[in-house]
Motif scaffolding. Structure first.
Motif, PDB file in Angstrom:
ATOM      1  N   PHE A 448       3.068   1.207  -6.283  1.00  0.00           N
ATOM      2  CA  PHE A 448       4.262   1.527  -4.988  1.00  0.00           C
ATOM      3  C   PHE A 448       3.606   1.408  -3.660  1.00  0.00           C
ATOM      4  O   PHE A 448       3.976   0.602  -2.956  1.00  0.00           O
ATOM      5  CB  PHE A 448       4.944   2.621  -5.474  1.00  0.00           C
ATOM      6  CG  PHE A 448       5.354   3.090  -6.595  1.00  0.00           C
ATOM      7  CD1 PHE A 448       5.863   1.956  -7.551  1.00  0.00           C
ATOM      8  CD2 PHE A 448       5.642   4.472  -7.169  1.00  0.00           C
ATOM      9  CE1 PHE A 448       6.281   2.189  -8.762  1.00  0.00           C
ATOM     10  CE2 PHE A 448       6.018   4.570  -8.410  1.00  0.00           C
ATOM     11  CZ  PHE A 448       6.469   3.658  -9.311  1.00  0.00           C
ATOM     12  N   GLY A 450       0.983   0.075  -2.877  1.00  0.00           N
ATOM     13  CA  GLY A 450       0.537  -1.267  -2.357  1.00  0.00           C
ATOM     14  C   GLY A 450       1.589  -2.268  -2.059  1.00  0.00           C
ATOM     15  O   GLY A 450       1.488  -2.795  -0.854  1.00  0.00           O
ATOM     16  N   THR A 451       2.665  -2.144  -2.429  1.00  0.00           N
ATOM     17  CA  THR A 451       3.734  -3.070  -2.374  1.00  0.00           C
ATOM     18  C   THR A 451       4.400  -2.569  -1.066  1.00  0.00           C
ATOM     19  O   THR A 451       4.885  -3.272  -0.362  1.00  0.00           O
ATOM     20  CB  THR A 451       4.876  -3.244  -3.491  1.00  0.00           C
ATOM     21  OG1 THR A 451       5.067  -1.672  -3.917  1.00  0.00           O
ATOM     22  CG2 THR A 451       4.232  -3.936  -4.676  1.00  0.00           C
ATOM     23  N   TRP A 452       4.254  -1.137  -0.733  1.00  0.00           N
ATOM     24  CA  TRP A 452       4.764  -0.711   0.579  1.00  0.00           C
ATOM     25  C   TRP A 452       3.713  -0.819   1.562  1.00  0.00           C
ATOM     26  O   TRP A 452       3.999  -0.102   2.916  1.00  0.00           O
ATOM     27  CB  TRP A 452       5.285   0.612   0.386  1.00  0.00           C
ATOM     28  CG  TRP A 452       6.377   1.002  -0.669  1.00  0.00           C
ATOM     29  CD1 TRP A 452       7.157  -0.204  -1.133  1.00  0.00           C
ATOM     30  CD2 TRP A 452       6.930   1.808  -1.372  1.00  0.00           C
ATOM     31  NE1 TRP A 452       8.249   0.125  -1.996  1.00  0.00           N
ATOM     32  CE2 TRP A 452       7.860   1.568  -2.072  1.00  0.00           C
ATOM     33  CE3 TRP A 452       6.477   3.400  -1.368  1.00  0.00           C
ATOM     34  CZ2 TRP A 452       8.727   2.510  -2.928  1.00  0.00           C
ATOM     35  CZ3 TRP A 452       7.167   4.031  -1.806  1.00  0.00           C
ATOM     36  CH2 TRP A 452       8.202   3.757  -3.014  1.00  0.00           C
ATOM     37  N   GLY A 453       2.616  -1.511   1.328  1.00  0.00           N
ATOM     38  CA  GLY A 453       1.909  -2.116   2.446  1.00  0.00           C
ATOM     39  C   GLY A 453       0.976  -0.911   2.666  1.00  0.00           C
ATOM     40  O   GLY A 453       0.093  -1.097   4.090  1.00  0.00           O
ATOM     41  N   MET A 454       0.237   0.103   1.923  1.00  0.00           N
ATOM     42  CA  MET A 454      -0.880   0.876   2.314  1.00  0.00           C
ATOM     43  C   MET A 454      -2.025   0.005   2.056  1.00  0.00           C
ATOM     44  O   MET A 454      -2.535  -0.289   0.929  1.00  0.00           O
ATOM     45  CB  MET A 454      -0.593   1.959   1.528  1.00  0.00           C
ATOM     46  CG  MET A 454      -1.712   3.134   1.779  1.00  0.00           C
ATOM     47  SD  MET A 454      -1.430   4.767   1.164  1.00  0.00           S
ATOM     48  CE  MET A 454      -2.855   5.447   1.431  1.00  0.00           C
ATOM     49  N   GLY A 466       6.075   6.060   5.032  1.00  0.00           N
ATOM     50  CA  GLY A 466       6.805   6.245   3.782  1.00  0.00           C
ATOM     51  C   GLY A 466       5.781   6.505   2.625  1.00  0.00           C
ATOM     52  O   GLY A 466       6.354   6.172   1.427  1.00  0.00           O
ATOM     53  N   TRP A 467       4.540   6.729   2.790  1.00  0.00           N
ATOM     54  CA  TRP A 467       3.701   6.845   1.792  1.00  0.00           C
ATOM     55  C   TRP A 467       3.214   8.066   1.356  1.00  0.00           C
ATOM     56  O   TRP A 467       2.519   8.325   0.451  1.00  0.00           O
ATOM     57  CB  TRP A 467       2.329   6.037   2.426  1.00  0.00           C
ATOM     58  CG  TRP A 467       2.366   4.651   2.706  1.00  0.00           C
ATOM     59  CD1 TRP A 467       3.131   3.820   2.145  1.00  0.00           C
ATOM     60  CD2 TRP A 467       1.794   3.825   3.982  1.00  0.00           C
ATOM     61  NE1 TRP A 467       3.165   2.516   3.089  1.00  0.00           N
ATOM     62  CE2 TRP A 467       2.052   2.654   3.898  1.00  0.00           C
ATOM     63  CE3 TRP A 467       0.581   4.427   4.760  1.00  0.00           C
ATOM     64  CZ2 TRP A 467       1.607   1.670   4.606  1.00  0.00           C
ATOM     65  CZ3 TRP A 467       0.006   3.429   5.567  1.00  0.00           C
ATOM     66  CH2 TRP A 467       0.548   2.158   5.546  1.00  0.00           C
TER      67      TRP A 467
END
Lengths: 818, 342
Positions: A448, A450-454, A466-467
């Motif tokens: 999650f 990763g797909t949210w850009g962390m 949001g992480w």
């Protein structure tokens, strides 16, 4: 259940018996394995603590638990430690070392002293990596486990940390290549009579293929590290754009090693799973031939996929598409393995032990890692996911969900054989469930994130991203995982203190290591077993091979007289001393204290000499006579040398490829025009003639002609010296023409390549000179022709390399210039 | 017997059951600013649709493996000591062929759209009518230039919607990676090499980006923002950026700050058009038009600006900007000046 085979009489003590000092000079493969295992467990604790530090730091946004600088050291060392100091030593150093000779029915590995040397060099490399800690300007390495250039250049990372990392990995590489060479030779030459390749246990297959991977994959890393060393110490510009070079060269070299490295870790794990599942399903491994071929296919493909680590570097659409296809192809043999394991369980009579739990857990977790791997092969998806937490999730599913689950299964499976004690199954199953919960809780949410850009490798993140929630979830899970490992250590200690005594064959298993006592005696087998099918021990117990054909049971209780004739090689202190010398040398280089380098060098030199003359039969391996019982009839030294030459070929190929790429990017400098063709043509002629003399020397030895043996050997040495003299003259004159080592890209590549070749010629001259001395001592009779043949093989190899260099470096330059 | 099987099935499914609510909870959360699953450009859209396709295929394969696994472990096998002995089957040509060719077919389904997308996203030349932007990555901040205009800015990139943007990537020091998840995949920024990427943003808004290749101490602090403007907004922004810097009215604090700036070491690294020509740090000509400072980790307001000038390395580890020891009214004047540079 059939009766246990008769135990070996008690007068043969377990390999574990002996005073503490005897662990320092041991060359018993089982003891060396245990040394590896204990060290790796120590580093596992270290790497695990590093992982927990990472998780604490990421628990909340803008955390200040660790500073950026410390965090970068911690994640660098977590990766480096887990790969080089935990997984590889556990799989190869410990498991393969302990099990391969037992599974192939041998008394030791092909080169036991080399094996001990591998361990001590490994340990000194491991210590070396951490030495920066003790220096004021040191600190631990902090550029990531794959240390991307040009961040690792002195300009951007001053201080000694990267020096310790660079030289530490070089030292570890030496150890690993020696291990690969040793196992390759062991498996090729020392299998028990009747154990053909297609009858070997699948774990042995996996180690055979892994050894080849090691031999062929480590040289590019070695070359990359040498370039980095030269950049940092001698002022070359291998990775610096200012000189026309590119930091991308490092990525090519590193991943040319790095992707096979993934399979160096995965294949032995596959092998372990292929042992555990049949035992506890009480069925033969499903699709044995396909399982073996898929190992080979994976290894082969693994050399063609390194670019998939570099999709974001802008290699262009054609290269991207090619690497995408080759990477996807790996899924096919991997899929074959997954389905074959499931088919092995299907219809079985399952014994639900902890080892089996972990093996079954492996199937599911590893499949998840494999499937997210396919996403990374799809280049556009990879461009979003690479260097994000998605890729962190992916490789932890492969390396933890895959490899570590296999290691834990193997740990519960083979512990009784290693220690002679049983582990608690109850505690083991608690550990299993906590591991499953902790592992998935730690790593699944990373998909999650990763797909949210962390992005990965960030020591902190903002609060509005949001992480936060999933990071906190992961940190809690990581501690559950850590607790599961704590249970494992408790289980180990309990077992060692008052665990149930293990029988020889507690699992009713299928392979030969279970046919001897737990723990085994020093020499493993009283009589070398003979094998007539797969699952040799199962066949002996139940009378049917895996093909349903009757297998010949070997004699259960050997006559005592035969056992007394077993002669094992002498222990040796030279490996530990040699490794200490290497450590001092490396340390001297990093701290720039030449006296330390000298001291280390002297120790190194003396211990090599000592090692060479330790056995009265100089040059002849003591093992040759009594241990090389099976296999293909090839002499083990010859097989070992061929393996070495294979590895060296890749080393030179890497240097040559770098030269070819960089020569045209060179800026300024006199370039190839100053190379002198007439002189080097003469050198080439001399070197080729020396090969002819070498052939004559071998022929003279084989017909027992001492005089001509000496003449031709002396001639070869002389011609080698002339070549080296020419080279010294050439280098000096080039220097006077303004072509110094660091003048430009062309000159640094030229001197590195030709210099390394010259060094190999020098080693060859030393080797031949020793033979010449031995010949004058009248100790090189016809029966020792092999010693001359081996030196000859090496010498011819070095000559062939020169022909390639002469053509590509000298002749082609001139043709192009004309 | 049957009950025992059921029990075993449940315990085997426990981890999946644990994961399920987690997945649901995960999907319900508010849209994170760097979400790759909320594409806002054609390029990001291509990747997203490929991702969705591969995810379904992956789940399909995982389903097959899990079903086969559950059947093998819980249905079509016995426990040791129960009933007859294990089967001795160890080969089946048709099965083995099936699990070789089946995955190969699925890979084909993935490979075809993958290769189509690769060639689509990497054209050899910039599309006609594209806006050209040069990105220069530094340890640890981003410089943006618009070739053909005098515009030089830092950490905040403005682009118009519905117009191709052709990005050229250069590095001033080590390897970095340019990544704005909403607008597309990463492209590494490599010294000695100019990389390119392009996309057409389709929704005005503010998007977060961040360096994605480890680049040293403050890798985590190398953030930036992309503002996708309507054409009118973009034209206005361009015009404002091309204007010379604001001259503070005489006698104001800002005017004092301007004098302090002009005579301070700041000028060695920072450019303010007409005042200084430093190029190591960000161009400050229109600093006040930006919403963030310090590689996007701090707000651009007097308080943060002051804190930053007082202690750059403390706030951004490894930063090249030294603390100059300015304090008190001097610092306030300087901050007032910088704050006036709209």
């Amino acid at each position: 259940m059939a009766a246990q085979p008769k135990a070996i009489p008690a007068e043969y003590p377990s390999y574990l018996k002996g005073d503490p000092i005897s662990w320092l000079n041991t060359i018993d493969h089982k003891r060396v394995g245990v040394l590896y295992g204990v060290s790796a467990l120590f580093f596992m604790m270290l790497g695990g603590i590093e992982a927990l530090l990472i998780r604490i730091q990421l628990f909340e946004p803008n955390n200040t638990f660790l500073s950026a600088h410390v965090y970068n050291q911690v994640f660098t060392m977590h990766g480096t430690t887990m790969i080089f100091l935990v997984v590889m030593p556990l799989l190869l150093g410990f498991a393969a070392n302990f099990l391969v000779p037992l599974q192939i029915g041998a008394r030791d590995v092909a080169f036991p002293r080399l094996n001990a040397l591998s361990f001590w060099i490994f340990l000194s490399g491991a210590v070396f990596l951490h030495m920066g800690w003790f220096w004021h300007h040191g600190g631990l390495p902090d550029a990531g486990w794959f240390g991307y250039a040009n961040l690792t250049e002195r300009q951007y990372t001053p201080g000694m940390a990267i020096d310790f990392w660079d030289i530490g990995l070089l030292i570890l590489g030496v150890s690993t290549v020696m291990t690969g060479l040793n196992f390759f030779t062991t498996i090729v030459t020392m299998r028990a009579p009747g154990m053909t390749y297609m009858r070997m246990p699948m774990f042995v297959w996996s180690i055979l293929v892994t050894s080849i991977l090691i031999l062929l994959a480590f040289p590019p890393l070695t070359v990359g590290l040498i370039f980095l060393f030269m950049d940092r110490f001698f002022g070359t510009h291998y990775y610096q754009a200012v000189a026309g070079a590119t930091p991308i060269l490092w990525q090519h070299l590193f991943w040319l090693f790095g992707h096979p490295e993934v399979y160096i870790m995965a294949l032995p794990a596959f092998g372990m799973i292929s042992e555990i599942i049949p035992t506890f399903s009480r069925k033969p491994l499903f699709g044995y031939p396909m399982m073996a071929y898929s190992l080979i296919l994976i290894a082969f493909l693994s050399y063609g996929v390194w670019g998939h680590h570099m999709f974001a570097t802008g290699m262009g659409p054609v290269a991207d598409a090619t690497f995408a296809i080759t990477s996807m192809l790996i899924a096919i043999p991997t899929g074959i393995k997954i389905f074959s394991w499931i088919a092995t369980v299907w219809g079985g009579s399952l014994k639900m032990t902890t080892a089996f739990y972990f093996a079954l857990g492996f199937i599911v977790e590893f499949t998840i890692g494999g499937l997210s791997g396919i996403m990374h092969a799809a280049v556009p998806i990879d461009l979003q996911q690479t260097d994000s937490y998605f890729v962190v999730a992916h490789f932890h599913y492969v390396l933890f969900g895959g490899v570590m689950f296999a290691i834990l299964g193997a740990f519960y499976y083979w512990w009784p054989k290693v220690t002679g004690r049983m582990l608690s199954e109850k505690l083991g199953k608690v550990q299993f469930w906590l591991t499953v919960i902790g592992f998935n809780g730690t790593f699944f949410p990373m998909h999650f994130l990763g797909t949210w850009g962390m992005p990965r490798r960030i020591y902190t993140y903002g609060s509005g991203m949001g992480w936060t929630f999933w990071n906190q979830f992961e940190t809690v899970s990581a501690f559950i995982l850590g607790f599961a490992f704590l249970l494992m250590f408790i289980n180990m200690l309990r077992s060692l203190r008052d665990g149930e005594i293990a029988p020889a064959d507690p699992w009713d298993a299928r392979t030969l290591e279970w046919s001897i006592p737990s723990p085994p005696p020093a020499f493993n087998f009283v009589t070398v077993p003979s094998v007539s099918g797969r699952d040799a021990f199962w066949a002996r117990k139940y009378g049917t091979g895996s093909h349903g054909a009757a297998a010949v049971a070997s004699a259960g209780d050997p006559p005592n007289g035969e056992a007394e004739a077993i002669h094992m090689p002498e222990p040796s202190f030279f490996p530990i001393v040699l490794a200490a010398g290497l450590l001092l040398c490396g340390l001297g280089v990093v701290v720039a204290w030449w006296r330390l380098i000298m001291a280390g060098g002297v120790i190194l030199f003396l211990s090599i000499i000592g090692m060479a003359f330790q056995y009265p039969t100089f040059g002849q391996h003591t093992h040759e006579t009594e241990a090389a019982s099976g296999g293909g009839g090839e002499d083990l030294r010859k097989v070992g040398l061929w393996a070495f030459i294979g590895s060296e070929s890749v080393f030179f190929a890497t240097l040559i490829a770098t030269f070819m790429v960089y020569k045209s990017r060179s800026m300024g400098g006199p370039g190839a025009d100053v190379l002198e063709i007439p002189l080097t043509s003469f050198s080439t002629f001399i070197l080729l003639m020396s090969s002819l003399l070498m052939v004559l020397a071998l022929a003279a030895t084989q017909r027992g002609d001492k005089t001509w043996q000496r003449v031709w050997l002396a001639g070869t040495v002389l011609f080698g010296l002339i070549f080296l003299g020419d080279q010294a003259y050439e280098f000096t004159s080039l220097y006077h023409h303004g072509l110094g080592f660091t003048t430009d890209l062309f000159s640094q590549c030229f001197f590195t390549l030709v210099g390394f070749h010259g060094f190999h010629v020098f080693i060859g001259v030393v080797w031949l000179s020793v033979l010449l001395v031995v010949s004058f001592m009248d100790r090189l009779p016809k029966s020792r022709a092999l010693s001359v043949e081996l030196a000859g093989l090496y010498w011819h190899f070095v000559d062939i390399v020169w022909v390639v260099i002469f053509t590509l470096v000298y002749l082609m330059q001139k043709v192009k210039g004309a | 017997m049957r009950a025992r099987f059921a029990q075993r099935k449940l315990s085997g499914l426990a981890p999946l059951m644990l994961a399920l609510p987690a997945v649901v909870a995960g999907c319900q959360r508010a849209n994170p600013p760097m979400n790759t699953l909320a594409p806002k450009s054609d390029y990001a859209n291509w990747i997203y649709s490929l991702f969705v396709e591969v995810t379904w295929l992956d789940l399909f394969v995982l389903g097959i493996v899990v079903v086969a696994f559950v059947l093998a472990v819980f249905v079509f096998s016995r426990r040791a000591g129960e009933g007859e002995a294990a089967s001795e089957t160890h080969t089946d040509m048709r099965l083995e062929l099936a699990w070789t060719l089946g995955p190969a077919f699925i890979l084909l389904l993935i490979a075809i759209p993958t290769i189509r997308t690769i060639f689509r996203e990497e054209p050899p030349a910039p599309p006609a009518d594209s806006l050209k932007v040069t990105v220069i990555a530094h340890q640890w901040w981003w410089e943006f230039r618009y070739p053909g205009t005098p515009i030089v800015t830092a950490n905040e990139l403005h682009i118009p919607e519905h117009r191709p943007v052709w990005v050229s990537l250069r590095s001033a020091d080590v390897i970095h990676s340019f990544w704005v998840p909403a607008l597309g995949g990463k492209r590494d920024v490599i010294p000695g090499q100019v990389n390119h990427m392009w996309f057409i943003a389709n929704t005005p808004g503010e998007y977060y980006g961040q360096c994605a290749e480890f680049c040293g101490d403050s890798h985590a602090n190398m953030r930036f923002r992309v503002f996708v403007d309507t054409p009118a907004q973009f034209a206005a922004w361009e015009k404002a950026q091309e204007a010379p810097p604001v001259q503070p009215a005489a006698g104001t604090r800002a005017a004092k700050g301007a004098a302090i700036f002009a005579n301070s070491p700041c000028t060695a690294c920072h450019t303010i058009t007409g005042v200084s020509k430093g190029y190591i740090g960000p161009n400050l000509t229109h600093l006040a038009s930006r919403t963030t400072i310090a590689g996007g980790i701090m707000k651009n307001d007097p308080k943060d600006l002051k804190a930053w000038i007082e202690n750059p390395v403390g706030l951004k580890p490894g930063a090249n900007m030294p603390a100059l020891g300015l304090r008190g009214p001097e610092l306030d004047d300087l901050v007032a000046y910088l704050g006036s540079l709209k």
